[in-house]
Design an enzyme around this catalytic site. Structure first.
Site, PDB file in Angstrom:
ATOM      1  N   HIS A  62       7.220   9.413  -3.575  1.00  0.00           N
ATOM      2  CA  HIS A  62       7.856   9.911  -4.802  1.00  0.00           C
ATOM      3  C   HIS A  62       9.380   9.798  -4.751  1.00  0.00           C
ATOM      4  CE1 HIS A  62       4.161  11.220  -6.541  1.00  0.00           C
ATOM      5  NE2 HIS A  62       3.928  12.167  -5.644  1.00  0.00           N
ATOM      6  N   ASP A  70      -2.746   7.016  -3.111  1.00  0.00           N
ATOM      7  CA  ASP A  70      -2.528   8.446  -3.324  1.00  0.00           C
ATOM      8  C   ASP A  70      -2.908   8.788  -4.758  1.00  0.00           C
ATOM      9  OD1 ASP A  70      -0.540  10.783  -1.947  1.00  0.00           O
ATOM     10  OD2 ASP A  70      -0.669  10.880  -4.126  1.00  0.00           O
ATOM     11  N   HIS A  95      -1.495  10.684  -6.787  1.00  0.00           N
ATOM     12  CA  HIS A  95      -0.301  10.761  -7.630  1.00  0.00           C
ATOM     13  C   HIS A  95       0.408   9.404  -7.615  1.00  0.00           C
ATOM     14  CE1 HIS A  95      -1.005  14.916  -6.157  1.00  0.00           C
ATOM     15  NE2 HIS A  95      -0.763  15.218  -7.415  1.00  0.00           N
ATOM     16  N   ASP A 155      -5.394  12.607  -1.275  1.00  0.00           N
ATOM     17  CA  ASP A 155      -5.570  13.711  -2.220  1.00  0.00           C
ATOM     18  C   ASP A 155      -6.459  13.352  -3.407  1.00  0.00           C
ATOM     19  OD1 ASP A 155      -3.537  11.985  -2.880  1.00  0.00           O
ATOM     20  OD2 ASP A 155      -2.019  13.532  -3.212  1.00  0.00           O
TER      21      ASP A 155
END
Length: 309
Positions: free
Chosen positions: A125, A162, A164, A246
């Site tokens: 991120h 991931d 996200h 995740d």
């Protein structure tokens, strides 16, 4: 097939507030999984600490100095909405970068066929100039730039599974024709980026958004039709994986509901392409995964697949 794993006790000294999902126990749970006899042949090494200049491969000096200024002498400092630093966080982040760079060195020198870097804080991120989403610096982006600069890699593919979207990696490589970034992720979900029409200046950004409760079949179809096809067409010299776990059905932060076997399958598919195009060179760097049991299961299956070849 030689698989190396980089780890370091400094990763256990990056502290976050009580109740924060990105916590020290994540790596402890992975270490418990690695106590299984199958992993006795895993080549486990201490990750080296990179120097601060390594950050500048993917971030401007102003970002490095901004993070350095916010490392507290004691306690925990809030950098951004959900991103924190403690006294050893800079050292932990630089050791994650060092592990990722050493992993790239290993696969280009032949010291290992593939490498997993068990580090925290995560990185995907972190944009060029912004620490966010638990991330200070972008480990996988720095590793890609290192491969280009030191090993002359002409084409690097980064695959991010991931749950996200890897907005930071997308931001850093938006204009780079020599780095392919492919991401599967849940939408809508933090950080809100990752639509299919986000393709980059040179069409080297490939997003495969998934919806709540899509499950294994939708994930594998998106991975097969968009990610694997794009990587195969790109013919990379190196494959890097932003390995977040995740998307597992146990994870509290998302609802794609994958199982450990999905990560095993995706790993095997990327290894086939690494064998076809990149001399087996594949480096995987830990990102998210916040249910301890789900993380241990999924990362364990990922690493065991790397070892099996």
């Amino acid at each position: 097939m030689t698989t190396r794993l980089y780890e370091h006790t400094i990763f256990l000294e990056h502290e976050t507030p009580p109740g924060h999902p990105e916590r020290i126990d994540r790596l402890r749970s992975l270490n418990v999984a690695l106590e299984h006899p199958f992993f006795s042949t895993l080549d486990r090494k201490q990750a080296p600490q990179a120097n601060e200049d390594a950050v500048l491969l993917a971030h401007p000096e102003a970002h490095l100095f901004s993070v350095m200024r916010q490392i507290p002498e004691e306690g925990i400092h809030q950098i951004e909405a959900d991103t924190y630093a403690s006294p050893k966080s800079l050292q932990a982040a630089l050791t994650g970068i060092g592990g990722a760079m050493a992993a790239v060195d290993d696969v280009f020198s032949g010291a290992a066929d593939n490498v997993f870097v068990a580090c925290r804080p995560p990185g995907h991120h972190a944009e060029k100039q912004t620490a966010m989403g638990f991330c200070l610096f972008n480990n996988v982006a720095i590793a890609a730039r290192h491969a280009q600069k030191v090993h002359g890699a002409e084409r690097v593919a980064i695959v991010d599974w991931d749950v996200h979207h890897g907005n930071g990696t997308q931001d850093i490589f938006w204009d780079d024709p020599n780095v392919l970034f492919c991401s599967t992720h849940q939408m809508p979900l933090y950080p809100g980026s990752g639509a299919k029409n986000e393709t980059g200046t040179h069409n080297t950004i490939v997003n495969a958004p998934l919806s709540t409760n899509d499950g294994s079949d939708h994930f594998r179809e998106a991975f097969r039709s968009r990610v694997l096809k794009a990587v195969d067409d790109f013919s990379p010299d190196l494959i890097l994986v932003s390995a977040g776990f995740d998307a597992h059905h146990r994870d509290p932060l998302a609802q794609i509901n994958l199982v450990g076997e999905d990560f095993d399958w995706a790993t095997a598919k990327l290894m086939e392409l690494a064998d076809k195009h990149a001399g087996n060179r594949l480096v995987s760097v830990l990102e998210g995964g916040y249910d301890l049991e789900g993380l241990a299961e999924s990362a364990g299956m990922h690493i065991s697949r790397l070892m099996k070849g």
